[in-house]
Design a protein around this motif. Structure first.
Motif, mmCIF file in Angstrom:
data_model
loop_
_atom_site.group_PDB
_atom_site.id
_atom_site.type_symbol
_atom_site.label_atom_id
_atom_site.label_comp_id
_atom_site.label_asym_id
_atom_site.label_seq_id
_atom_site.Cartn_x
_atom_site.Cartn_y
_atom_site.Cartn_z
ATOM 1 N N GLY A 104 3.786 6.939 2.910
ATOM 2 C CA GLY A 104 4.541 6.507 3.295
ATOM 3 C C GLY A 104 4.556 4.739 2.042
ATOM 4 O O GLY A 104 3.454 5.019 1.114
ATOM 5 N N VAL A 105 4.671 3.488 1.997
ATOM 6 C CA VAL A 105 4.716 2.876 1.631
ATOM 7 C C VAL A 105 4.624 1.571 2.758
ATOM 8 O O VAL A 105 5.586 0.914 3.096
ATOM 9 C CB VAL A 105 5.544 2.749 0.388
ATOM 10 N N GLU B 119 -3.143 0.559 -3.795
ATOM 11 C CA GLU B 119 -3.153 -1.502 -2.967
ATOM 12 C C GLU B 119 -2.472 -1.679 -4.970
ATOM 13 O O GLU B 119 -3.018 -1.542 -5.421
ATOM 14 C CB GLU B 119 -4.423 -2.059 -3.042
ATOM 15 N N PHE B 120 -1.378 -2.535 -4.088
ATOM 16 C CA PHE B 120 -0.656 -2.731 -5.279
ATOM 17 C C PHE B 120 -0.078 -4.141 -4.966
ATOM 18 O O PHE B 120 0.212 -4.840 -3.869
ATOM 19 C CB PHE B 120 0.425 -2.189 -5.178
ATOM 20 N N GLN B 121 0.291 -4.836 -6.384
ATOM 21 C CA GLN B 121 0.501 -6.416 -6.095
ATOM 22 C C GLN B 121 2.620 -6.591 -5.690
ATOM 23 O O GLN B 121 2.653 -7.396 -5.417
ATOM 24 C CB GLN B 121 0.397 -7.145 -7.643
ATOM 25 N N TYR B 122 2.697 -5.618 -6.315
ATOM 26 C CA TYR B 122 4.072 -5.460 -6.081
ATOM 27 C C TYR B 122 4.600 -4.367 -6.246
ATOM 28 O O TYR B 122 4.452 -2.999 -6.063
ATOM 29 C CB TYR B 122 4.720 -5.735 -8.258
ATOM 30 N N ASN C 191 7.465 2.919 -6.741
ATOM 31 C CA ASN C 191 7.391 4.132 -7.679
ATOM 32 C C ASN C 191 6.477 4.772 -7.513
ATOM 33 O O ASN C 191 6.490 6.432 -7.613
ATOM 34 C CB ASN C 191 7.361 3.522 -8.756
ATOM 35 N N ARG C 192 5.269 5.071 -7.093
ATOM 36 C CA ARG C 192 3.459 5.306 -7.181
ATOM 37 C C ARG C 192 3.945 6.255 -5.992
ATOM 38 O O ARG C 192 3.835 7.265 -5.534
ATOM 39 C CB ARG C 192 2.289 4.889 -6.669
ATOM 40 N N TRP D 284 1.489 -1.193 -0.217
ATOM 41 C CA TRP D 284 0.143 0.242 -0.100
ATOM 42 C C TRP D 284 1.197 1.612 -0.711
ATOM 43 O O TRP D 284 1.504 1.529 0.733
ATOM 44 C CB TRP D 284 -0.724 -0.096 0.906
ATOM 45 N N VAL D 285 0.426 2.076 -0.784
ATOM 46 C CA VAL D 285 0.974 3.186 -0.687
ATOM 47 C C VAL D 285 -0.217 4.395 -0.247
ATOM 48 O O VAL D 285 -1.332 4.235 -0.604
ATOM 49 C CB VAL D 285 0.863 4.330 -2.241
ATOM 50 N N TYR D 286 0.155 4.991 1.595
ATOM 51 C CA TYR D 286 -1.150 6.182 2.134
ATOM 52 C C TYR D 286 -0.432 7.001 2.202
ATOM 53 O O TYR D 286 0.606 7.047 2.662
ATOM 54 C CB TYR D 286 -1.099 4.873 3.080
#
Length: 102
Positions: A25-26, A59-62, A68-69, A10-12
């Motif tokens: 954050g990630v 939310e991201f899988q990788y 990067n986001r 997650w990026v939040y």
């Protein structure tokens, strides 16, 4: 430890109040990370400014995509970040509190 087929990253964005200080954050564990932020153990910066309100997440899988986001968002102008938050959360609700009520 078994290999997982699908990972969650997650990026939040957390803040202290609407239009307040923003922290991006990630993490690989949003539940654990928000518990740490809420208890003041998240980071020196988030503790100092009392950044406990989760106002945005993706939310991201990788992990590479998430990182990067995160970097992309950190380079954005403040107003762009505010616009991003307000597109999905116009009242700056604490999404973590909403999630934990479920």
């Amino acid at each position: 430890m078994p290999n997982r087929v699908y990972h969650n990253y997650w990026v939040y964005i957390v803040t202290n109040k609407p239009n307040g200080t923003l922290y991006i954050g990630v993490t690989a564990g949003i539940d654990d990370r928000m518990e740490r932020h809420s208890s003041g153990a998240g980071s020196v910066f988030t503790s100092k400014y009392k950044l406990f309100r989760l106002v945005y997440f993706e939310e991201f899988q990788y992990i590479d995509d998430a990182i990067n986001r995160e970097k992309q968002l950190k380079n954005w102008h403040r107003q762009w970040k505010i616009n991003l938050i307000e597109e999905s959360n116009p009242n700056w609700d604490d999404l973590w509190k909403l999630k934990t009520k479920d």
